[in-house]
Enzyme design. Sequence first.
Site, PDB file in Angstrom:
ATOM      1  CG  ASP A 193      -1.995   0.991   1.217  1.00  0.00           C
ATOM      2  OD1 ASP A 193      -2.808   1.015   2.156  1.00  0.00           O
ATOM      3  OD2 ASP A 193      -2.058   1.766   0.247  1.00  0.00           O
ATOM      4  CG  ASP A 247      -3.185   3.927  -3.407  1.00  0.00           C
ATOM      5  OD1 ASP A 247      -3.220   4.782  -2.511  1.00  0.00           O
ATOM      6  OD2 ASP A 247      -4.089   3.083  -3.585  1.00  0.00           O
ATOM      7  CD  GLU A 248      -5.602  -0.670  -1.554  1.00  0.00           C
ATOM      8  OE1 GLU A 248      -6.250   0.360  -1.322  1.00  0.00           O
ATOM      9  OE2 GLU A 248      -5.675  -1.706  -0.882  1.00  0.00           O
TER      10      GLU A 248
END
Lengths: 295, 82
Positions: free
Chosen positions: A11, A105-106
């Site tokens: 993350d 973003d993860e």
Amino acid sequence: MTTERIIMHVDMDAFFASVEQKCDPTLRGKAIAVIGSDKRTVVTTSSYEARARGVRTGMNKYEAKRVCPELILVVGDNKKYMHASTKVFEILKRTTPLVEPCSIDEGFIDVTGQHSMGSKRDIADYIRGAVEDEIGITCSVGVAPNKLLAKLASGMQKPNGVTIIESSDIKDVIESLPVKKLCGIGSRMETHLKAMGVRTCGELGNFPVSALRRRFGITGERLSLMGQGIDVLPVVPISKDDAVKSIGHSRTLPKDVRDPEAIRRYLLKLTEMVCRRARRYELMGSTIAVTIRYD
Amino acid sequence: MTTTIGESIKVMAVFDKGPRPVKFKWKGKSYPVREITYTWSSRSGTDKLLHFSLTDGASLFEITYNQSSMLWLLQSIADCPS
């Protein structure tokens, strides 16, 4: 004997804000918030410095400036973030082909049986180091025997942390954890569970499955497993052949609108944008959802 | 404060696994690149653009290189506080 899985959740830390701080050295160490370009816009994300001063995602920019007068507002640039995201997932694919992006973003990776890069700690540290060295921003990594716990773990030592939950520690880690901390349990479900006397994961895991099933149907069984820290879902790499499940567009209007004709014009524009993409994918929809946010 | 420019510039660059600007000239003034803070790419139609966020120590610039037309553009300038 079944091999225990090694799942990692990676993350990015304050992703958009971190990219902007990387771009502009004068923003580093400062309270910044990334916003949209419209006059009436909200905070997309903020730096840890801004969060410490009470700035939250979703706040409108005036509210954000009120809680943090020294806040620097930066108009976001999705191309920068997409580029960084692509590089992050390229790094993850060096560790395993089993990479499942969840968002820009993860993502999850499954490194079960991967021995060439060392221990699970070594792999997590490699990912963190490579992201920092090659892109100049940081990420946090959660390591656990399943996706549910890996995602929980990645949020435990942010920013730039690695948290490993071993099978033997699962009960201790989640016993007194509020149920809302588990991914998949939102405010509404938390309220329903609270009404049944369930506040913690331990209480959820110990609650009679039959009662959960009666109240929530098949979801009740999944909730029971979640309360015990059990999740059998695999890491599923996305391929180009995967079907698009939904198409959507949204817009924050520059000012409040009450005129039905003006609202119809905005709806028409959004509809045209959705339909253009549907024609490109050669898809037809069966359900239309309209979400309206107003003060 | 960031000012949008969008003007063509002359750039001296090192080409090693992609271009790396070292100096550029705009309106008769030469700006040495002290640090490239971030790079990214985007597309404009079929053209691939390389973006560079860089500083000469006084200001922050965004310049782009169009790999099809081989043209450099100064996209924006932001003054860095002293």
